[in-house]
Design a protein around this motif. Structure first.
Motif, PDB file in Angstrom:
ATOM      1  N   ALA A   1       3.540   2.329  -3.895  1.00 37.01           N
ATOM      2  CA  ALA A   1       2.675   3.285  -3.196  1.00 37.01           C
ATOM      3  C   ALA A   1       1.383   2.635  -2.730  1.00 37.01           C
ATOM      4  O   ALA A   1       0.866   2.952  -1.660  1.00 37.01           O
ATOM      5  N   SER A   2       0.864   1.707  -3.513  1.00 33.99           N
ATOM      6  CA  SER A   2      -0.380   1.033  -3.132  1.00 33.99           C
ATOM      7  C   SER A   2      -0.204   0.236  -1.851  1.00 33.99           C
ATOM      8  O   SER A   2      -1.115   0.163  -1.017  1.00 33.99           O
ATOM      9  N   GLU A   3       0.987  -0.352  -1.662  1.00 35.12           N
ATOM     10  CA  GLU A   3       1.260  -1.104  -0.435  1.00 35.12           C
ATOM     11  C   GLU A   3       1.397  -0.167   0.764  1.00 35.12           C
ATOM     12  O   GLU A   3       0.950  -0.484   1.872  1.00 35.12           O
ATOM     13  N   LEU A   4       2.022   0.976   0.545  1.00 36.08           N
ATOM     14  CA  LEU A   4       2.143   1.951   1.628  1.00 36.08           C
ATOM     15  C   LEU A   4       0.773   2.496   2.025  1.00 36.08           C
ATOM     16  O   LEU A   4       0.494   2.715   3.209  1.00 36.08           O
ATOM     17  N   TYR A   5      -0.081   2.717   1.048  1.00 36.28           N
ATOM     18  CA  TYR A   5      -1.444   3.183   1.327  1.00 36.28           C
ATOM     19  C   TYR A   5      -2.160   2.187   2.233  1.00 36.28           C
ATOM     20  O   TYR A   5      -2.793   2.561   3.232  1.00 36.28           O
TER      21      TYR A   5
END
Length: 762
Positions: free
Chosen positions: A145-149
């Protein structure tokens, strides 16, 4: 402070510490002097209350899409405990979206304003939780999720366990509808005040449904602590949808997070999952499943209660969205809220936003939580902290209020159309004979009909005293009561004009008594406000504002004619009486600034008309400037000195902070309301009829009008002011179409009676 909380706090400030270290070395002497000054100054509220914040907890349990009845029909000993030692109310959770977009209510609670959420607002994940990079089936790669953010925002996500990857779309959607506001306002305000937020739970079924995170997140879409993943769920073939929350896992996460947070949001999503899978279910099974889910939530609540210090904990149970059954009954916004803290009394919730017993709004949610921690409400919140009213039977009162709100929502149009039809019949009966060969109704019938119409606002105000038992009885009371008033007046007074004058003044005085002393009859009248729609919760609405000014002008100028009062005495009397009306409409009582502006303009127009002064461009300009200055002064006094400022005072504060962009936002909102009323309001039929009638009278009956003016000179001045005042009200009020139509009743009904008397002379 626990180690984890300290590490998280320290990491957020790491860069600031590194930059600040060199400055400390460079400016040691300045720093020492500054510290001495700071220590000698009064501390800000947030800093002064740091000891008070320490150890306090706020636990907010979300049981969405349930009704008050469903809570009370369930076996919930722990919720009952909160009710016995707490307060209950109905919260207006209306947002700027349809009920299908349930996330808007969560975002509105967090922003403190009615707004619209992105339909992707539920895409919140734990920082390292994996999610597909694309919905395209041929691309099956999952990323954190951090990469998608970072991909969607172009920024590295700030520290925090929960990340809402749709933050960009959430912000774009919300600020497009409600510009000059702050997404994640509650989370941002908490963070700036040293409070830490946590979020646990979800409403997942076939896809992530974590919309509740929009309530808890900060402006970056981050929540410091939490657990919202699918690992909180367990399979159960006995529940609708086949999955439910794993109580053991959920409690483990509470135990992990609770020591590190001040505010904990828990989304007990089982009630929502049941609502989502009701297509194949009978109503009986659906209710049974929801009650079981509520009872499971109650058992979980009992475990949480055991893990906190009840002397320092605020518990809240909220329902951001109504159930489908509630919505089908017309209740799309009023949902139950329970709050229990250190107070051992029980009773009802209220706030200065509504000033109604048992009613609060989503605007008040954020300020209430901050107030619990002793933190001053930020000016960005337009709501007020909820207040408590002791009451031994709060459920009984709440049910009565809920039934009343639903009744008015269901039958409001019936009351209005009954009034509209009678006004239409009266106008036809009075004026059709003036333009056709029809002889018309008998004079006595016309008198009764006209006085009945003018008396209806009085019976509309008092019908609530009987408790709204049935629509048949209530309509019978409104119409029959108005006819009875007309009958009594005709028996007492031989002259129609005296009956009209008395009825106009009685209506005006009765409205002022309600504004200054009773403070409820107009609000819960069919001509009052709608608690479910939430346009106005207190004060005087535009419907009765038009009636107040119209009845006042008719009554006073009728007396001026009957008793041949001199101009100077007329002017003094008008200024004296209109000052009460302006005060009654002011932020300190009626809270109708459009009405204040209109009443001031009308008062000055009256003085010009009484002394036969021309309405020159210069005079009109001075009048408008003077009135605007007066309104600004009143609003400023409300904002500066009223401990609980009204919408006007808050609007002025918002303008001060937001500047021209906020001004344009307010103007745009008002214009949208005006356009909607012009195209949708039922009273448009009467207003357009009155405009057409005015044109026809001016075009074809000018001699009759002149003769009427000769016979009734002072009263005709009142008629002139009513029509000018209606134009002012139409221009300066967002629902001015309704107010103008109601005000003009006090012109065209009595004018029709007078024209009939003089028409044969011309």
């Amino acid at each position: 402070m626990k180690v984890r909380k300290f590490i998280w706090w320290l990491s957020r400030r790491n860069i600031q510490l590194e930059e600040g270290f060199s400055h400390i070395l460079k400016y040691r002497l300045s720093l020492i002097l500054a510290m001495c000054l700071i220590l000698g100054m009064p501390l800000s509220k947030s800093m002064a209350d740091s000891d008070e914040i320490e150890g306090k907890k706020a636990v907010i349990l979300i049981l969405d899409e349930i009704s008050l009845e469903e809570i009370l029909n369930s076996d919930t000993p722990n919720i009952d405990l909160l009710l016995e030692n707490g307060f209950i109310g109905l919260m207006n959770t209306r947002a700027k979206s349809s009920l299908s977009n349930s996330g808007s209510t969560y975002l509105s609670l967090g922003m403190g304003v009615r707004t619209l959420a992105s339909i992707r607002g539920g895409l919140a994940f734990e920082r390292d939780e994996m999610y597909p990079i694309s919905d395209y089936k041929l691309v099956s790669d999952y990323v954190a999720a951090s990469e998608l953010y970072k991909l969607y925002t172009g920024k590295t996500p700030p520290d925090g366990e929960i990340i809402n990857i749709a933050i960009g779309d959430i912000e774009r959607t919300a600020l497009d509808v409600t510009p000059n506001n702050q997404i994640g306002l509650l989370g941002k305000a908490a963070k700036e005040s040293g409070l830490v937020i946590g979020a646990i739970g979800n409403s997942d079924l076939n896809k992530p449904a974590r919309e509740f995170t929009m309530l808890a997140m900060d402006e970056n879409g981050i929540i410091p602590f939490g657990s919202v993943g699918s690992d909180l769920l367990t399979v159960d073939a006995d529940v609708l949808g086949g999955i439910k929350l794993n109580q053991r896992k959920l409690l483990e996460e509470v135990e992990r997070i609770l020591p590190d947070v001040n505010i904990l949001f828990i989304d007990y999503g089982d009630t929502v999952r049941i609502q989502k899978t009701n297509q194949l279910t009978t109503d009986f099974v659906m209710e049974e499943q929801k009650i079981k889910a509520i009872e499971r939530a109650d058992l979980f609540l009992g475990q949480v209660i055991k893990k906190v210090d009840l002397e320092k904990t605020l518990f809240m149970i909220i329902t951001p969205n109504p159930s489908k059954k509630m919505a089908s009954q017309g209740n799309f916004a009023l949902t139950p809220i329970i709050m229990s803290g250190t107070n051992t009394e029980k009773g009802l919730l209220t706030s200065n936003t509504t000033r109604r017993e048992g009613l609060v709004t989503n605007f008040d949610f954020g300020p209430t939580i901050l107030d619990f921690f002793g933190i001053a409400k930020t000016t960005s919140f337009i709501g007020e902290p909820m207040q408590r009213i002791s009451n031994k039977n709060p459920i009984e009162v709440l049910f009565r209020n809920q039934v009343q709100s639903l009744y008015l929502r269901k039958y409001r149009s019936t009351f209005h159309w009954s009034f509209i039809i009678l006004v239409g019949i009266s106008l036809v009966a009075l004026y059709l004979p003036r333009f056709t060969k029809w002889k018309g109704l008998h004079s006595k019938v016309l008198n009764y009909l006209s006085l009945t119409v003018i008396a209806i606002p009085l019976t509309m105000m008092t019908v609530s005293l009987f408790g709204y038992k049935s629509i048949f009885f209530d309509i019978l009371y409104v119409l029959g009561g108005a006819f009875l008033i007309a009958y009594i007046l005709n028996k007492i007074f031989s002259r129609n004009l005296i009956s009209i004058a008395v009825l106009g003044l009685v209506t005006s005085v009765f409205l002022l008594i309600d504004i200054f002393f009773v403070k409820k009859l107009m609000i819960i009248s069919p001509l009052g406000s709608d608690a479910i729609a939430g346009g106005r919760f207190y004060g005087i609405g535009n419907d009765y504002m038009g009636i107040l000014i119209g009845s006042t002008l008719l009554g006073i100028f009728s007396l001026f004619h009957l008793y041949k009062i001199k101009n100077i005495n007329m002017a003094i009397s008008i200024i004296f009486y209109m000052s009460f009306i302006i005060l009654g409409l002011s932020p300190f009582f009626g809270a109708n600034m459009g009405g204040v502006l209109s009443a001031m303009l009308i008062t000055l127009l009256i003085l010009l008309t009484i002394f036969d002064k021309k309405l020159s461009f210069k005079n009109i300009t001075f009048i408008i400037i003077g009135v605007i200055v007066g309104v600004i002064i009143l609003t400023a006094l409300d904002s500066l000195f009223n401990p609980n400022p009204t919408h006007a005072g808050k609007a002025l504060e918002a303008l001060r902070l937001g500047g021209l962009s906020k001004l344009f936002e307010i103007i745009g909102s008002k214009l949208k309301q005006v356009i909607w009323n012009l195209t949708n309001a039922s009273w448009n039929i009467i207003l357009f009829s009155q405009v057409i009638l005015a044109v026809l009278l001016y075009r074809y009956k000018s001699k009759t009008l002149m003769k009427t003016r000769e016979v009734y000179p002072n009263l005709f001045k009142g008629f002139t002011i009513i029509i000018l005042g209606a134009i002012v009200i139409f221009l300066f009020n967002d629902t001015g179409t309704i107010a103008a139509a109601l005000m003009l009743i006090y012109l065209f009904i009595p004018l029709g009676i007078l024209i009939k008397d003089v028409d044969d002379i011309v």
